[in-house]
Design a protein around this motif. Structure first.
Motif, short mmCIF file in Angstrom:
data_model
loop_
_atom_site.label_atom_id
_atom_site.label_comp_id
_atom_site.label_asym_id
_atom_site.label_seq_id
_atom_site.Cartn_x
_atom_site.Cartn_y
_atom_site.Cartn_z
N VAL A 241 0.76 -1.29 0.01
CA VAL A 241 0.14 0.26 0.28
C VAL A 241 0.70 1.56 0.33
N ILE A 244 1.70 2.04 -3.95
CA ILE A 244 0.70 2.23 -4.16
C ILE A 244 0.45 4.27 -4.34
N ALA A 245 0.56 4.25 -2.29
CA ALA A 245 0.39 5.42 -2.37
C ALA A 245 1.39 6.47 -2.67
N SER A 248 1.66 6.74 -6.50
CA SER A 248 0.66 7.85 -7.25
C SER A 248 1.18 9.51 -6.89
N VAL A 377 -1.72 -1.27 -9.07
CA VAL A 377 -2.84 -1.57 -8.06
C VAL A 377 -3.05 -2.68 -8.54
N ALA A 381 -2.79 -3.90 -4.71
CA ALA A 381 -3.64 -3.97 -3.15
C ALA A 381 -4.05 -4.77 -3.16
N LEU A 385 -9.15 -3.80 -0.75
CA LEU A 385 -9.12 -1.88 -0.34
C LEU A 385 -8.15 -1.77 -2.32
N LEU A 389 -8.30 2.01 -3.50
CA LEU A 389 -7.05 2.39 -3.90
C LEU A 389 -6.65 2.53 -5.66
N PHE A 392 -7.93 6.26 -5.65
CA PHE A 392 -6.98 7.22 -4.54
C PHE A 392 -6.23 7.38 -6.48
N TRP A 393 -5.63 6.82 -7.31
CA TRP A 393 -4.45 6.78 -7.85
C TRP A 393 -5.23 7.83 -9.05
#
Length: 477
Positions: A241, A244-245, A248, A377, A381, A385, A389, A392-393
């Motif tokens: 995660v 990914i954060a 992004s 993702v 992910a 989630l 997620l 969020f992207w």
């Protein structure tokens, strides 16, 4: 997968694929045709059929509009999954977008002082319709094939070619209509493309798609969801995660620069570029087709480069860094154009070739970065989630579009515009290079946090890699 009607195959694929190809191609034709002339229309003088807004106001609105284009699919996707079903959402969304295009095409002479209110209504309808249309049609492509069907990658390659074909043709046709017959004609042309998209879907979907997309996904997966239990995230999941954060957030830098295309660079093409070619003045909106054309031309080339590199292929974070370097090269190109072409203030007219190089570098960057989004993702992910997620992207992309409009608005007007443009190009280029360096130095740590997911879960074939590179437009558009 829902059972398909036995209508036979075309080019080795279900005929329903080509229905979805046409539906999406004409929708992209309408959207990108409208987007190519939007800012130009806002700044055009009222006697020319525009609003006469300042560059700053036009680019600010453009940033807000494109931000909404990426936020509304989160709502539209939920409605399709839980209430409407994909097919109904696409049709309703298509009609809303067509209405938006046609409303924006109403001549000012019949609006009796309500031009801006009617214009805002048209934009609102476009945003709402896009939210219903955008997130649903791509997912229907996958439903045409059973689990493990090797034709799936090739199907997405064909489908994304349709997206780019529409993205290339829209600005050319709508832009020409606007240049020859007036801005409203351009918007009406975009609306006609949208109507063709909806008519194709309404008249042929039952024949070629059967029950695909008719039932909301939440109802189909209800039995499965009842057995799901919520458990705390493991360390591996938490690390993934974080990847990914981080990526992004870094993508905001790229899209902030890349999305100057429809705003700042559109104005630059219109006001400060010599567009005469063999006695014909190239419409400024036509440059908006370059990105899609370059994707069609260079996506197979980029895929082949990665394939030839084999085990030496860069990991995803390094590809992000390369993308940011290409972004910086695009702005360096424009800096060189301003330095070498001469001229003063609003009298400067640079060669069209500088803009062609600008869009080429940015498209190469896009092909290094954008296909990673959905893939990252989906690979990293935790299942429970995944939707959040992915949202969020897209939220980061929405924020980038708003920032892009804000940054572009500093170009100002008149003689100061060129000096301001140079400052914007320097700032965006420097930000891209610094971010590229940070991403490169973080790449090993990010790959460690992926815990083996990087590069090991996808087939390493030419067909798969071509499909992944062409997937670029599904992520950004």
């Amino acid at each position: 997968m829902s059972s398909l009607p036995k209508t036979g195959d075309f080019l080795g694929h279900p005929k329903g694929l080509f229905l979805l190809f046409g539906t999406e191609m004409w929708e992209r034709f309408g959207y990108y045709g409208m987007r190519a002339i939007l800012v130009l229309y806002l700044v055009a003088l009222s006697q020319d059929g525009g609003f006469g807004w300042s560059n700053a106001d036009a680019l600010s609105l453009y940033g807000t509009f494109t931000m909404a284009v990426y936020i509304t699919p989160l709502i539209g996707g939920w409605l399709a999954d839980n209430v409407l079903g994909q097919r109904k959402a696409i049709i309703i969304g298509g009609f809303l977008m067509a209405a938006g295009h046609f409303i924006m095409g109403i001549p000012h002479s019949v609006l009796a002082g309500q031009e801006e209110n009617v214009f805002y209504l048209g934009l609102a309808l476009l945003c709402c319709g896009n939210g219903l249309f955008k997130p649903n049609i791509s997912t229907m492509v996958g439903d045409l094939y059973s689990e493990g069907d090797k034709r799936r990658d090739g199907a997405f390659t064909i489908f994304y070619m349709g997206i780019n074909l529409g993205g290339a043709l829209g600005p050319l046709v709508a832009g020409y209509a606007a240049a020859v017959m007036g801005w409203q004609a351009g918007f009406i042309t975009a609306g006609i493309g949208m109507i063709i998209s909806v008519v194709l879907q309404m008249s042929l979907s039952q024949k070629y798609l059967g029950d695909i997309g008719r039932v909301p996904a939440a109802k189909l997966s209800q039995a499965r969801s009842e057995s799901n239990t919520k458990e705390p995230l493991t360390k591996v999941e938490r690390d993934r995660v974080k990847v990914i954060a981080a990526m992004s957030v870094f993508s905001i830098i790229f899209w902030m620069g890349f999305e100057q295309a429809g705003g700042l660079m559109n104005l630059f093409a219109n006001d400060y570029t010599n567009r005469m070619l063999l006695g014909f003045e190239v419409p400024a909106s036509w440059f908006q087709s370059l990105n899609s054309i370059f994707i069609i031309v260079f996506a197979p080339v980029v895929a082949m480069v990665w394939l030839k590199m084999d085990n030496r292929e860069p990991n995803s974070p390094v590809k992000f860094a390369i993308a940011l370097v290409f972004l910086a090269l695009g702005f360096l190109t424009m800096m060189l154009a301003l330095i070498t072409e001469g001229g003063q203030g609003d009298q400067m007219q640079i060669s069209m070739m500088w803009l062609v190089l600008f869009y080429l570098f940015h498209t190469l960057g896009e092909l290094c970065l954008s296909p990673i989004g959905l893939s990252m993702v989906s690979k990293l992910a935790p299942l429970r989630l995944a939707s959040m997620l992915m949202g969020f992207w897209f939220l980061c992309t929405a924020v980038a579009n708003k920032i892009a409009g804000f940054v572009g608005s500093f170009i100002g007007e008149g003689e100061a515009a060129m000096e301001n443009a140079m400052g914007i190009f320097i700032g965006l280029g420097a930000t891209a290079l610094i971010s590229a360096g940070l991403m490169y130095f973080l790449s090993d740590r990010l790959v460690d946090w992926m815990h083996g997911a990087e590069g090991n879960t996808q087939p390493h074939t030419q067909e798969h890699m071509l499909a992944e590179e062409l997937e670029v437009t599904a992520v950004k558009q």
